[in-house]
Design a protein around this motif. Structure first.
Motif, mmCIF file in Angstrom:
data_model
loop_
_atom_site.group_PDB
_atom_site.id
_atom_site.type_symbol
_atom_site.label_atom_id
_atom_site.label_comp_id
_atom_site.label_asym_id
_atom_site.label_seq_id
_atom_site.Cartn_x
_atom_site.Cartn_y
_atom_site.Cartn_z
ATOM 1 N N ARG A 38 32.150 12.790 32.483
ATOM 2 C CA ARG A 38 32.371 11.335 32.444
ATOM 3 C C ARG A 38 31.636 10.584 33.543
ATOM 4 N NH1 ARG A 38 36.282 10.063 28.362
ATOM 5 N NH2 ARG A 38 36.621 12.107 27.443
ATOM 6 N N MET A 219 41.329 -0.431 38.301
ATOM 7 C CA MET A 219 40.102 -0.691 37.563
ATOM 8 C C MET A 219 40.299 -0.488 36.068
ATOM 9 S SD MET A 219 36.444 1.106 38.284
ATOM 10 C CE MET A 219 36.984 2.763 37.921
ATOM 11 N N PHE A 225 32.553 -0.587 33.187
ATOM 12 C CA PHE A 225 31.363 0.164 32.756
ATOM 13 C C PHE A 225 30.396 -0.762 32.010
ATOM 14 C CE2 PHE A 225 28.729 2.957 30.357
ATOM 15 C CZ PHE A 225 28.780 4.210 30.935
ATOM 16 N N ALA A 258 27.394 4.582 41.008
ATOM 17 C CA ALA A 258 28.802 4.542 40.603
ATOM 18 C C ALA A 258 29.113 5.681 39.648
ATOM 19 C CB ALA A 258 29.126 3.217 39.941
HETATM 20 N N1 ACO Z 1 40.702 13.587 34.519
HETATM 21 C C1 ACO Z 1 41.078 13.883 33.269
HETATM 22 N N2 ACO Z 1 41.319 12.945 32.337
HETATM 23 C C2 ACO Z 1 41.189 11.671 32.702
HETATM 24 C C3 ACO Z 1 40.810 11.293 34.010
HETATM 25 C C4 ACO Z 1 40.569 12.321 34.922
HETATM 26 N N3 ACO Z 1 40.184 12.074 36.189
HETATM 27 N N4 ACO Z 1 40.760 9.960 34.052
HETATM 28 C C5 ACO Z 1 41.072 9.489 32.832
HETATM 29 N N5 ACO Z 1 41.342 10.521 32.020
HETATM 30 C C6 ACO Z 1 41.733 10.489 30.620
HETATM 31 C C7 ACO Z 1 42.324 9.167 30.229
HETATM 32 O O1 ACO Z 1 43.693 9.140 30.557
HETATM 33 C C8 ACO Z 1 42.077 9.134 28.738
HETATM 34 O O2 ACO Z 1 43.063 9.935 28.111
HETATM 35 P P1 ACO Z 1 43.764 9.406 26.760
HETATM 36 O O3 ACO Z 1 42.632 9.255 25.784
HETATM 37 O O4 ACO Z 1 44.734 10.502 26.466
HETATM 38 O O5 ACO Z 1 44.377 8.086 27.145
HETATM 39 C C9 ACO Z 1 40.757 9.875 28.594
HETATM 40 O O6 ACO Z 1 40.553 10.598 29.821
HETATM 41 C C10 ACO Z 1 39.578 8.975 28.347
HETATM 42 O O7 ACO Z 1 39.659 7.904 29.248
HETATM 43 P P2 ACO Z 1 38.615 6.764 29.169
HETATM 44 O O8 ACO Z 1 39.007 5.705 30.155
HETATM 45 O O9 ACO Z 1 38.374 6.364 27.765
HETATM 46 O O10 ACO Z 1 37.313 7.513 29.679
HETATM 47 P P3 ACO Z 1 35.862 6.944 29.778
HETATM 48 O O11 ACO Z 1 34.962 7.776 28.960
HETATM 49 O O12 ACO Z 1 35.801 5.456 29.620
HETATM 50 O O13 ACO Z 1 35.521 7.255 31.302
HETATM 51 C C11 ACO Z 1 35.451 6.200 33.452
HETATM 52 C C12 ACO Z 1 36.332 6.704 32.334
HETATM 53 C C13 ACO Z 1 34.685 7.376 34.071
HETATM 54 C C14 ACO Z 1 36.324 5.562 34.524
HETATM 55 C C15 ACO Z 1 34.456 5.180 32.858
HETATM 56 O O14 ACO Z 1 35.121 4.181 32.134
HETATM 57 C C16 ACO Z 1 33.624 4.539 33.907
HETATM 58 O O15 ACO Z 1 32.745 5.172 34.467
HETATM 59 N N6 ACO Z 1 33.848 3.242 34.185
HETATM 60 C C17 ACO Z 1 33.142 2.570 35.239
HETATM 61 C C18 ACO Z 1 33.771 3.027 36.507
HETATM 62 C C19 ACO Z 1 32.923 2.745 37.676
HETATM 63 O O16 ACO Z 1 31.921 3.386 37.889
HETATM 64 N N7 ACO Z 1 33.371 1.798 38.449
HETATM 65 C C20 ACO Z 1 32.785 1.449 39.615
HETATM 66 C C21 ACO Z 1 31.663 0.480 39.376
HETATM 67 S S1 ACO Z 1 31.768 -0.870 40.383
HETATM 68 C C22 ACO Z 1 32.113 -0.279 41.817
HETATM 69 O O17 ACO Z 1 31.465 0.669 42.226
HETATM 70 C C23 ACO Z 1 33.160 -0.852 42.600
#
Ligand code: ACO
Length: 329
Positions: A38, A219, A225, A258
């Motif tokens: 991820r 967040m 994202f 990020a």
């Molecule tokens: N370990 C295992 N499972 C997890 C974790 C983890 N650490 N975190 C979330 N999950 C689970 C969730 O609960 C969800 O389960 P569910 O489907 O049963 O509800 C599943 O994984 C999928 O979660 P999503 O949120 O759909 O995962 P996604 O593919 O969107 O990835 C992530 C999540 C990595 C946070 C992504 O959305 C992302 O990268 N967003 C941007 C985050 C970022 O980089 N922010 C900072 C930028 S700005 C700054 O730097 C301040």
């Protein structure tokens, strides 16, 4: 646009403790496989209590001064980008000034989250046009782990600590890296998607028991994202065009580190290959304002940047804030 501002020194500092995904598996319900697929992250650095934001900033600043062949006494201004400073008051910039033993020069923190270093660089560009003799220390320093909720697996696996620094000079003291152009943006209407509310004056009363989830980074990952990809790709493309260039003319893109998937999506949107992008998020994680100057310092140290190259920095962070800078080596 084109200015007399240049960078004469770069430096970085990482905390002593490197933390693997396997170690995080012992703290929250997660897996190395989930984190890697991820986010692309395999390790990050966590600061110990003695490694405060100002201490990390001090080590990065002294490394940048060494690189510039300058003494701290030659500095004229200090800008520190951070959202995780030692205290509300005194500011981290003032703590850093005191550690460097240079009382008197202006020193200020800039709160622009992960875009803090680019806000600092543009401030340095403005100050060097006012004061061509200026020698400005611009630092991004973060102990993000002080504001990360280790019960929230959706955020705690992404962040790390560290500091990066640059010395920017005016026309009177030109250097090897010219800052050709910088563009900054912000949009407070989507600020609620990425917050650290606790400790702010709107969160009253402040009671010890009130240090709950609000005190930490919260967040909406998917929304953040999408905005991160769109804002960094759009501002990079606008800045490149404004300078009469095309994305393929940029020798190296250094984006905010990020998430590997965000970086890949920005590259795709700009129509350039990942070969043109510098990546260290796999080893260092998201260090917010420190991310871009750490990556810039590393990219040069690893030989990814040679004289004559054009380098584009871009960042995105809470607020939201975002920006880009075009450098000529
Ligand atoms: N370990 C295992 N499972 C997890 C974790 C983890 N650490 N975190 C979330 N999950 C689970 C969730 O609960 C969800 O389960 P569910 O489907 O049963 O509800 C599943 O994984 C999928 O979660 P999503 O949120 O759909 O995962 P996604 O593919 O969107 O990835 C992530 C999540 C990595 C946070 C992504 O959305 C992302 O990268 N967003 C941007 C985050 C970022 O980089 N922010 C900072 C930028 S700005 C700054 O730097 C301040």
């Amino acid at each position: 646009m084109n200015s007399g501002c240049s960078i004469v020194g770069l430096g970085l500092h990482l905390p002593r403790t490197c933390v693997t995904n396997a170690e995080l598996e012992r703290i929250v319900e997660t897996s190395d496989e989930w984190i890697r697929t991820r986010s692309g992250i395999t390790t990050r650095y966590f600061a110990q209590p003695d490694e405060t934001c100002s201490v990390l900033a001090y080590h990065a600043a002294t490394a940048a001064l060494r690189d510039a062949g300058m003494s701290a006494h030659e500095l004229t201004h200090i800008f520190v980008g951070t959202f995780s400073g030692d205290y509300n008051l005194p500011t981290t910039a003032c703590l850093l000034q005191n550690m460097l033993g240079i009382a008197g020069i202006p020193a200020v923190d800039l709160a622009a989250a992960c875009t803090g270093f680019l806000y600092g660089l543009e401030s340095a560009r403005a100050f060097t046009s006012l004061y061509p003799e200026a020698r400005i220390l611009v630092v991004g320093s973060e102990v993000t782990t002080s504001r990360i909720n280790f019960e929230d697996r959706t955020t705690c696996v992404l962040f790390g600590d560290g500091a990066g620094a640059a010395i920017a000079t005016g026309q009177a003291n030109p250097g090897p890296i010219r800052v050709l152009d910088v563009m900054l943006k912000a949009d407070g209407s989507v600020g609620h998607l990425l917050t650290v509310r606790g400790g702010g004056s709107a969160c009253r009363p402040v009671l010890h028991e009130s240090i709950g989830p609000e005190y930490f980074v919260q967040m909406q990952g998917r929304e953040v994202f999408k905005h991160a990809v769109r804002f960094m790709a759009d501002i990079s493309s606008t800045l490149i065009q404004r300078n009469g260039l095309r994305p393929e003319d940029i020798d190296l893109f250094i984006p905010h580190q990020a998430n590997l998937r965000i970086i890949e999506a920005v590259a795709k949107k700009l129509g350039v290959s990942m070969e043109q992008f510098f990546v260290n998020v796999d080893r260092i994680g998201n260090t917010s304002a420190a991310s871009v100057p750490i990556a810039l310092t590393e990219a040069r140290a690893m030989g990814r940047i040679q004289p004559g190259m054009k380098v584009l920095l871009t960042a995105f962070g809470g607020g939201f804030t975002w920006g880009a800078a075009l450098l000529q080596f």
